[in-house]
Design a protein around this motif. Structure first.
Motif, PDB file in Angstrom:
ATOM      1  N   LEU A  83      66.405  70.304  48.416  1.00 52.04           N
ATOM      2  CA  LEU A  83      65.040  70.530  47.941  1.00 52.04           C
ATOM      3  C   LEU A  83      64.971  70.493  46.419  1.00 52.04           C
ATOM      4  O   LEU A  83      64.020  69.962  45.835  1.00 52.04           O
ATOM      5  CB  LEU A  83      64.537  71.878  48.463  1.00 52.04           C
ATOM      6  CG  LEU A  83      64.350  71.976  49.984  1.00 52.04           C
ATOM      7  CD1 LEU A  83      64.000  73.405  50.380  1.00 52.04           C
ATOM      8  CD2 LEU A  83      63.281  71.009  50.464  1.00 52.04           C
ATOM      9  N   TYR A 110      65.084  66.745  45.071  1.00 53.79           N
ATOM     10  CA  TYR A 110      64.000  65.792  45.298  1.00 53.79           C
ATOM     11  C   TYR A 110      62.615  66.341  44.952  1.00 53.79           C
ATOM     12  O   TYR A 110      61.658  65.563  44.899  1.00 53.79           O
ATOM     13  CB  TYR A 110      64.006  65.318  46.760  1.00 53.79           C
ATOM     14  CG  TYR A 110      65.123  64.341  47.043  1.00 53.79           C
ATOM     15  CD1 TYR A 110      64.989  62.998  46.707  1.00 53.79           C
ATOM     16  CD2 TYR A 110      66.306  64.763  47.622  1.00 53.79           C
ATOM     17  CE1 TYR A 110      66.007  62.102  46.953  1.00 53.79           C
ATOM     18  CE2 TYR A 110      67.334  63.866  47.879  1.00 53.79           C
ATOM     19  CZ  TYR A 110      67.180  62.535  47.536  1.00 53.79           C
ATOM     20  OH  TYR A 110      68.194  61.646  47.774  1.00 53.79           O
ATOM     21  N   ASN A 111      62.489  67.646  44.763  1.00 56.08           N
ATOM     22  CA  ASN A 111      61.192  68.205  44.408  1.00 56.08           C
ATOM     23  C   ASN A 111      61.147  68.519  42.919  1.00 56.08           C
ATOM     24  O   ASN A 111      62.107  69.071  42.376  1.00 56.08           O
ATOM     25  CB  ASN A 111      60.908  69.482  45.202  1.00 56.08           C
ATOM     26  CG  ASN A 111      60.724  69.199  46.691  1.00 56.08           C
ATOM     27  OD1 ASN A 111      60.215  68.148  47.057  1.00 56.08           O
ATOM     28  ND2 ASN A 111      61.151  70.137  47.518  1.00 56.08           N
ATOM     29  N   THR A 116      56.703  72.198  41.383  1.00 52.60           N
ATOM     30  CA  THR A 116      56.261  72.470  42.756  1.00 52.60           C
ATOM     31  C   THR A 116      56.956  73.680  43.386  1.00 52.60           C
ATOM     32  O   THR A 116      56.631  74.052  44.509  1.00 52.60           O
ATOM     33  CB  THR A 116      56.523  71.242  43.648  1.00 52.60           C
ATOM     34  OG1 THR A 116      57.936  70.981  43.680  1.00 52.60           O
ATOM     35  CG2 THR A 116      55.793  70.025  43.109  1.00 52.60           C
ATOM     36  N   ASP A 117      57.936  74.251  42.712  1.00 50.43           N
ATOM     37  CA  ASP A 117      58.664  75.377  43.307  1.00 50.43           C
ATOM     38  C   ASP A 117      57.742  76.561  43.581  1.00 50.43           C
ATOM     39  O   ASP A 117      57.850  77.226  44.621  1.00 50.43           O
ATOM     40  CB  ASP A 117      59.812  75.811  42.387  1.00 50.43           C
ATOM     41  CG  ASP A 117      60.924  74.769  42.342  1.00 50.43           C
ATOM     42  OD1 ASP A 117      60.894  73.842  43.174  1.00 50.43           O
ATOM     43  OD2 ASP A 117      61.830  74.897  41.487  1.00 50.43           O
ATOM     44  N   ASN A 137      59.931  59.918  46.034  1.00 50.35           N
ATOM     45  CA  ASN A 137      61.068  60.558  45.367  1.00 50.35           C
ATOM     46  C   ASN A 137      62.399  60.129  45.981  1.00 50.35           C
ATOM     47  O   ASN A 137      63.433  60.119  45.296  1.00 50.35           O
ATOM     48  CB  ASN A 137      60.936  62.081  45.454  1.00 50.35           C
ATOM     49  CG  ASN A 137      59.844  62.608  44.547  1.00 50.35           C
ATOM     50  OD1 ASN A 137      59.505  61.977  43.545  1.00 50.35           O
ATOM     51  ND2 ASN A 137      59.284  63.753  44.890  1.00 50.35           N
TER      52      ASN A 137
END
Length: 432
Positions: free
Chosen positions: A326, A329-330, A334-335, A360
């Protein structure tokens, strides 16, 4: 003319000893020179090292037994504490005595051992002979009390007896030497067997119903296949005994004679390739392997170690892999939205439109710091996770696997600026 000569021992015993230790004549000759005559004081301690299956234990046992030298042989892996080790030495000294019956020995300290050792040597009347104490797998001495290794190195001085301690190990003496210093033993190296040595040793075990040249040709084929991946003499002996029946099948059926090496090679080649899959593993027994060869099946039909391809990861390693994926790729922004319950309102700006065109996953994984990985881990695990050494050790293991996978792909690591990334292919590889 025999290679082993020593005026203190009968020529017949030396000739028999030479036949028992092929390709180790130079090492045996050196040991005989160090030992000297029976009544002479030898070197207080000898350190013999070399890789596994290089003949250290076999040569020492054969040398001491053939020449009937008084000795004690102890494996430090079996007697893994100082008390067990010292008591076993005393028990063997008592059991070799013909006048006294072996009784229980209690030895708690090194002082007790020195006192009881003097009594045992006196009872055996060994004052005029050198007693050899051989400690196999001597690297285990480093795990015992700090005074055990220095005491064995100068046991001749502590007991005032004619005794020599021989240490057999697979590691070099520099890894043994204590920080405070100790008596330096005489070091001796046993090199690995060369392919010529292995050919000579393995060819001596030929069955009596076949000629020596026929079995030597088989050993030559066997070493041509396995020598690059296996130098262990014991493993090669096992493989030679296991596959020889298959090699002889064309001769037994009358389809070829002992000189038709081409036909014999074609018959044995596929079976040697199957055996390559289980070198060192011993997934199946010898009887199972012979039955498998007779039936013409594949090794995978029998459930060995390699058949169990599903390996269960530690509990937190699963969540660490998910958290790393996670984080790779994020985006960082956005966390808050993904991992907080009360994150408030987030306005949809052109941020989503900017990344609608490119996924992504097509851009590849992005690096992330360790703090972000732990923050995501704490949010996706149900129970409360403490930052213990167990967590960090699992992180280290995953990073090491990732580095090894990158090195295997010839990727360039950017030194200290390298940051961890976890790709989907890496997770699939770990899951498999």
């Amino acid at each position: 003319m025999p290679n082993l000569e020593h005026p203190a021992y009968p020529a017949a015993d030396l000739l028999h000893l030479e036949s028992l230790v092929p390709c180790r004549e130079s090492q045996v000759s050196m040991l005989l020179s160090i030992f000297g005559e029976r009544q002479q004081f030898s070197f207080p301690s000898i350190f013999i090292y070399g890789h596994t299956s290089s003949g250290k234990t076999y040569v020492m046992q054969t040398l001491l037994t053939t020449l009937q030298l008084p000795h004690v042989f102890v494996n430090c892996m079996e007697y893994f504490t100082s008390r067990l080790l010292l008591e076993e030495i005393l028990i063997q000294l008592q059991s070799s005595s013909d006048t006294e019956q072996t009784c229980a020995v209690h030895c708690d300290t090194l002082n007790d051992f020195v006192r009881l050792f003097k009594q045992a040597v006196a009872s055996r009347e060994l004052q005029d002979q050198t007693l050899y104490i051989v400690l196999d797998r001597a690297e285990q001495l480093r795990e015992m009390e700090a005074n055990i290794l220095p005491a064995f190195l100068r046991l001749q001085e502590l007991t005032d007896r004619n005794v020599t301690v021989v240490l057999l190990s697979e590691i070099v003496w520099e890894l043994f030497r204590p920080n405070v210093g100790c008596f330096e033993p005489f070091t001796m190296y046993f090199p690995d067997y060369s392919i010529g040595h292995l050919q000579k040793i393995l060819s001596q075990n030929h069955p009596p119903e076949y000629s020596a040249d026929f079995y030597s040709a088989y050993i030559n084929i066997l070493l041509g296949v396995f020598y690059m991946v296996c130098r262990d003499l014991k493993e090669l002996q096992h493989l030679a005994a296991l596959n020889f029946a298959k090699y002889c099948e064309p001769v037994v059926r009358g389809e070829a004679n002992e000189r038709d090496t081409r036909k014999l090679w074609k018959n044995i080649e596929p079976h040697l390739k199957k055996a390559m899959q289980t070198v060192y593993l011993r997934e199946i027994s010898s009887s199972q392997w012979e039955r498998l060869q007779h039936d013409g099946g594949e090794p995978g039909q029998l459930k060995g170690l390699s058949a169990h391809t599903h390996v269960e990861l530690p509990y937190y390693s699963k969540f660490l892999l998910i958290a790393a994926y996670l984080a790779s790729y994020n985006p960082v922004r956005t966390d808050k939205r993904f991992f907080l319950k009360h994150h408030g309102k987030i306005r949809k700006t052109n941020f989503m439109k900017k990344h609608e065109k490119t996924s992504n996953h097509l851009l590849g994984p992005k690096p992330f710091p360790l703090d972000r990985l732990l923050a995501i881990l704490y949010s996706i695990v149900d129970n409360r996770v403490a930052p213990t050494a167990n967590i960090f050790s699992q992180i280290t293991s995953l990073v090491t696997l990732q580095l090894l996978s990158m090195v295997g792909q010839n990727d360039q690591l950017d030194g200290p600026r390298y940051k961890c990334t976890v790709s989907l292919d890496f997770i699939r590889a770990i899951a498999r």
